[in-house]
Design a protein around this motif. Structure first.
Motif, PDB file in Angstrom:
ATOM      1  N   GLU A 197       0.838  -1.192   0.000  1.00 16.35           N
ATOM      2  CA  GLU A 197       0.000   0.000   0.000  1.00 16.35           C
ATOM      3  C   GLU A 197       0.875   1.245   0.000  1.00 16.35           C
ATOM      4  OE1 GLU A 197      -3.449   0.393  -0.049  1.00 16.35           O
ATOM      5  OE2 GLU A 197      -3.199  -1.691  -0.706  1.00 16.35           O
ATOM      6  N   GLY A 198       0.295   2.346  -0.366  1.00  9.85           N
ATOM      7  CA  GLY A 198       1.057   3.588  -0.282  1.00  9.85           C
ATOM      8  C   GLY A 198       1.398   4.031  -1.687  1.00  9.85           C
ATOM      9  N   GLY A 199       2.653   4.206  -1.943  1.00 19.00           N
ATOM     10  CA  GLY A 199       3.023   4.558  -3.297  1.00 19.00           C
ATOM     11  C   GLY A 199       3.735   5.874  -3.339  1.00 19.00           C
ATOM     12  N   VAL A 200       3.767   6.417  -4.526  1.00 17.38           N
ATOM     13  CA  VAL A 200       4.567   7.610  -4.780  1.00 17.38           C
ATOM     14  C   VAL A 200       4.320   8.689  -3.743  1.00 17.38           C
ATOM     15  CG1 VAL A 200       4.889   7.300  -7.224  1.00 17.38           C
ATOM     16  CG2 VAL A 200       2.777   8.304  -6.410  1.00 17.38           C
ATOM     17  N   GLY A 201       5.232   9.632  -3.665  1.00 15.10           N
ATOM     18  CA  GLY A 201       5.089  10.766  -2.758  1.00 15.10           C
ATOM     19  C   GLY A 201       3.841  11.552  -3.146  1.00 15.10           C
ATOM     20  N   LYS A 202       3.894  12.842  -2.951  1.00 13.36           N
ATOM     21  CA  LYS A 202       2.709  13.642  -3.222  1.00 13.36           C
ATOM     22  C   LYS A 202       2.527  13.917  -4.713  1.00 13.36           C
ATOM     23  CE  LYS A 202       3.888  16.957  -0.461  1.00 13.36           C
ATOM     24  NZ  LYS A 202       5.144  16.333  -0.030  1.00 13.36           N
ATOM     25  N   SER A 203       3.518  13.587  -5.525  1.00 12.19           N
ATOM     26  CA  SER A 203       3.429  13.843  -6.965  1.00 12.19           C
ATOM     27  C   SER A 203       3.111  15.303  -7.240  1.00 12.19           C
ATOM     28  CB  SER A 203       2.371  12.962  -7.631  1.00 12.19           C
ATOM     29  OG  SER A 203       2.526  11.631  -7.259  1.00 12.19           O
ATOM     30  N   LEU A 204       3.800  16.184  -6.534  1.00 14.16           N
ATOM     31  CA  LEU A 204       3.492  17.603  -6.688  1.00 14.16           C
ATOM     32  C   LEU A 204       3.938  18.147  -8.039  1.00 14.16           C
ATOM     33  CD1 LEU A 204       4.353  18.741  -3.086  1.00 14.16           C
ATOM     34  CD2 LEU A 204       2.084  18.639  -4.163  1.00 14.16           C
ATOM     35  N   ARG A 205       5.080  17.673  -8.536  1.00 12.42           N
ATOM     36  CA  ARG A 205       5.542  18.178  -9.834  1.00 12.42           C
ATOM     37  C   ARG A 205       4.581  17.776 -10.950  1.00 12.42           C
ATOM     38  NH1 ARG A 205       9.064  16.811  -6.531  1.00 12.42           N
ATOM     39  NH2 ARG A 205      10.771  18.174  -5.861  1.00 12.42           N
ATOM     40  N   PRO A 206       4.152  16.500 -10.995  1.00 10.78           N
ATOM     41  CA  PRO A 206       3.141  16.161 -11.998  1.00 10.78           C
ATOM     42  C   PRO A 206       1.866  16.985 -11.837  1.00 10.78           C
ATOM     43  CG  PRO A 206       4.065  14.173 -11.033  1.00 10.78           C
ATOM     44  CD  PRO A 206       4.648  15.330 -10.272  1.00 10.78           C
ATOM     45  N   ALA A 207       1.498  17.265 -10.583  1.00 11.76           N
ATOM     46  CA  ALA A 207       0.288  18.089 -10.386  1.00 11.76           C
ATOM     47  C   ALA A 207       0.503  19.480 -10.976  1.00 11.76           C
ATOM     48  CB  ALA A 207      -0.052  18.169  -8.896  1.00 11.76           C
ATOM     49  N   ILE A 208       1.704  20.016 -10.832  1.00 12.58           N
ATOM     50  CA  ILE A 208       1.986  21.336 -11.424  1.00 12.58           C
ATOM     51  C   ILE A 208       1.862  21.263 -12.951  1.00 12.58           C
ATOM     52  CG2 ILE A 208       3.813  23.053 -11.828  1.00 12.58           C
ATOM     53  CD1 ILE A 208       4.724  22.574  -8.919  1.00 12.58           C
ATOM     54  N   GLY A 237      -6.196  29.384 -10.674  1.00 13.31           N
ATOM     55  CA  GLY A 237      -6.492  29.372  -9.240  1.00 13.31           C
ATOM     56  C   GLY A 237      -5.939  28.153  -8.514  1.00 13.31           C
ATOM     57  N   GLN A 238      -6.180  26.966  -9.078  1.00  9.57           N
ATOM     58  CA  GLN A 238      -5.734  25.752  -8.396  1.00  9.57           C
ATOM     59  C   GLN A 238      -4.204  25.653  -8.375  1.00  9.57           C
ATOM     60  OE1 GLN A 238      -7.755  22.281  -9.935  1.00  9.57           O
ATOM     61  NE2 GLN A 238      -9.467  22.637  -8.509  1.00  9.57           N
ATOM     62  N   LEU A 239      -3.587  26.067  -9.480  1.00  7.66           N
ATOM     63  CA  LEU A 239      -2.117  26.061  -9.533  1.00  7.66           C
ATOM     64  C   LEU A 239      -1.562  27.013  -8.480  1.00  7.66           C
ATOM     65  CD1 LEU A 239       0.525  25.207 -10.993  1.00  7.66           C
ATOM     66  CD2 LEU A 239       0.213  27.197 -12.474  1.00  7.66           C
ATOM     67  N   ARG A 240      -2.183  28.193  -8.394  1.00  7.92           N
ATOM     68  CA  ARG A 240      -1.744  29.196  -7.423  1.00  7.92           C
ATOM     69  C   ARG A 240      -1.844  28.663  -5.999  1.00  7.92           C
ATOM     70  NH1 ARG A 240      -2.067  33.919  -4.594  1.00  7.92           N
ATOM     71  NH2 ARG A 240      -1.313  35.775  -5.685  1.00  7.92           N
ATOM     72  N   GLU A 241      -2.939  27.972  -5.740  1.00  6.81           N
ATOM     73  CA  GLU A 241      -3.163  27.425  -4.401  1.00  6.81           C
ATOM     74  C   GLU A 241      -2.110  26.363  -4.068  1.00  6.81           C
ATOM     75  OE1 GLU A 241      -7.030  25.885  -1.807  1.00  6.81           O
ATOM     76  OE2 GLU A 241      -7.151  25.998  -3.999  1.00  6.81           O
ATOM     77  N   LEU A 242      -1.848  25.506  -5.042  1.00  3.60           N
ATOM     78  CA  LEU A 242      -0.857  24.450  -4.822  1.00  3.60           C
ATOM     79  C   LEU A 242       0.527  25.049  -4.548  1.00  3.60           C
ATOM     80  CD1 LEU A 242      -0.217  21.357  -4.905  1.00  3.60           C
ATOM     81  CD2 LEU A 242       0.380  21.686  -7.311  1.00  3.60           C
TER      82      LEU A 242
END
Lengths: 340, 340
Positions: B57-68, B326-331
């Motif tokens: 269970e679990g997996g990759v970190g927060k994947s923040l760069r892909p989210a960006i 907006g969502q990018l700014r928030e992240l």
């Protein structure tokens, strides 16, 4: 593919020297953009300087892959210069792979000098390898006709190196033995892919992207032929020429093609060889005996025949696609004919 | 940038979870094309399996760069899906850099588990890192609007890592001391470049390549802000949250921004700190005293002010170029505001 160009290829000396003269300033320019520390390690790995950064005579190996890029461009009617970013890129990828391979294989010597990791430490050498690769990618990032070949070569290079490493943990005989098809796939990746990329990138940058896929395949076949010849030299080659001890690949119990082909022949010699390898090669008598058995079982002849088949397939593509590819053809032929 | 999304960013949890759901199947597809051995190491490094390859269970970190990447594409009116190859590429480069960094820094732990090299050995882990990088390049090799940003990030990442390593060998004070400008350049490379590439690749694949250069700069500034905040947390952060011992960067004598800014302030506290660091931080009393001196000399306040300036510059670009961001700014805001 390192060392000097032998006299057997006199016109090649001129061709390769001409290509190298074009290559070196561009390669130095690229490397000069690195952090001074990485640039020093890169210059050492290119043979331009000693460990302390003092310039030395000599320099890069034969730069055969860049020569393939440039001669491929010329064969489609472009200038060697037009393919220069590609030539720089493949040489940088080659240097990257040597830097990392020596860490992985714990090889302490490269081109008769200290391996990069031996000179600067594992961490710095790893990072210098990454820097060389990053520079390579940068050369072609904006060239969509050429970049996919560099990218494919990079992936296959790593896959081939991984397969080669995994071979070490597999048995000589039995259901999990390494097949000749698996060997060919490994060699196409480890040795063929960058040669294939060199040829494909050369014609793509030279304005003939429509034949790049065929040149990619040509180079992969050439690479397999080259790797098989290298395997033959790794057992029976003259240590004076190869720079390795006699029978070195047998000592290291490497899964080379002559041995795999000998084992697959299934006769008396093959069975004796199989038993010998299972027991382990421990002294000079046993390694000499193993080499004799490989030859008796037909492993050497089969290797030479297979290399010739791959070679002929590669030259067939040059003849078909590049009627003006005389110099490229000569270089490729020389590359593989070192065996004779 | 690892660990869980804190509750302080509730809407972010949803956004990041949505991006990660898109990302993971594509990332698994890419990794499944690797040699089984490399694929197993890659799956371990992603947190998908344990050392033996058993799923966990679990997996990759927060994947923040892909989210960006994905949020940047959405901010220019495209679907997150349209930027998926870019999201996969930046996550693979991130994984590559972690695998190699842990070898270089000899860090034995990563995300509370064994580092890749600790689990599989240096050679295999190095090769797995190379494989991850090769896969990353393959995602964008045929996309000339996006590929140059990945390539630039790769080069700057390595340059930044090299600079960081070279800082260790430089003195705290004197003509060869590390300046704040040098620090910012290092951080822009080591931490900012891949965030910059994520934002630039997102808008480029989303159909707005004309603003990609500005997004690249935005991400670099964001990365510098992030790195400074990370430095502050590396000294005063709660070990429960950071996963590192208290004052860890002071123990390791890292050239972090709060310390550099404190030394540059040139008052009494700065001089005392300088003497203390020259003597070497040896016990808990001296490390606690050093932390107090950094704060007294204004190093912490200066670090926070500098992070805020870089942050404001980054958000200014989002506000100007991406009215629907907006969502990018928030992240991005959340990313850096972890300090408070």
């Amino acid at each position: 593919m390192d060392g000097n160009i032998p006299d057997a290829f006199p016109s090649g000396v001129e061709v390769v020297t001409r290509c190298r003269r074009l290559l070196e300033p561009a390669l130095r320019d690229a490397i000069s953009t690195l952090h001074p520390w990485a640039a020093r390690m890169a210059a050492f790995s290119m043979g331009w300087s000693d460990v302390d950064g003092r310039p030395r005579e000599g320099g890069v190996g034969k730069s055969l892959r860049p020569a393939i890029v440039m001669l491929s461009a010329e064969a489609v009617g472009a200038t060697a210069d037009s393919a220069l970013p590609g030539a720089v890129a493949v040489e940088l990828v080659h240097a990257f792979s040597l830097a990392h391979d020596d860490i992985i294989d714990r090889d302490e010597l490269r081109r008769h000098r200290a391996a990069l990791w031996k000179a600067y430490g594992v961490g710095p050498a790893l990072l210098a390898g990454d820097a060389l690769l990053a520079l390579a990618v940068g050369q072609l990032a904006g060239r969509p006709a050429a970049m996919p070949y560099l990218s494919a070569a990079l992936l296959e290079l790593v896959q081939g190196q991984t397969a080669d490493m995994a071979f070490e943990q597999r048995p000589w005989r039995g259901p999990d033995e390494v097949t000749i098809d698996e060997y060919a796939e490994m060699a196409a990746g480890k040795t063929g892919s960058l040669i294939g990329a060199a040829a494909a990138i050369g014609v793509a940058l030279g304005g003939a992207p429509e034949i790049a896929d065929r040149m990619w395949q040509m180079g992969r076949d050439l690479g397999v032929a080259f790797q098989i010849v290298d395997d033959v030299l790794g057992i029976w080659g003259d240590p004076q020429i190869t720079g390795k001890p006699v029978y070195s690949d047998l000592w290291r119990e490497k899964k080379t093609l002559p041995v795999l082909a000998a084992l697959a022949s299934d006769g008396t010699a093959a069975r004796e060889l199989s038993a010998l390898l299972a027991a382990g090669v421990t002294d000079e008598d046993s390694v000499r005996h193993a080499a004799r058995l490989v030859e008796e079982a037909g492993g050497r002849a089969e290797a030479e025949a297979l290399a010739a088949r791959y070679m002929s397939s590669a030259l067939g593509v040059i003849d078909e696609c590049l009627p003006d590819g005389g110099q490229l053809r000569e270089l490729c032929t020389w590359l593989v004919n070192r065996v004779s």
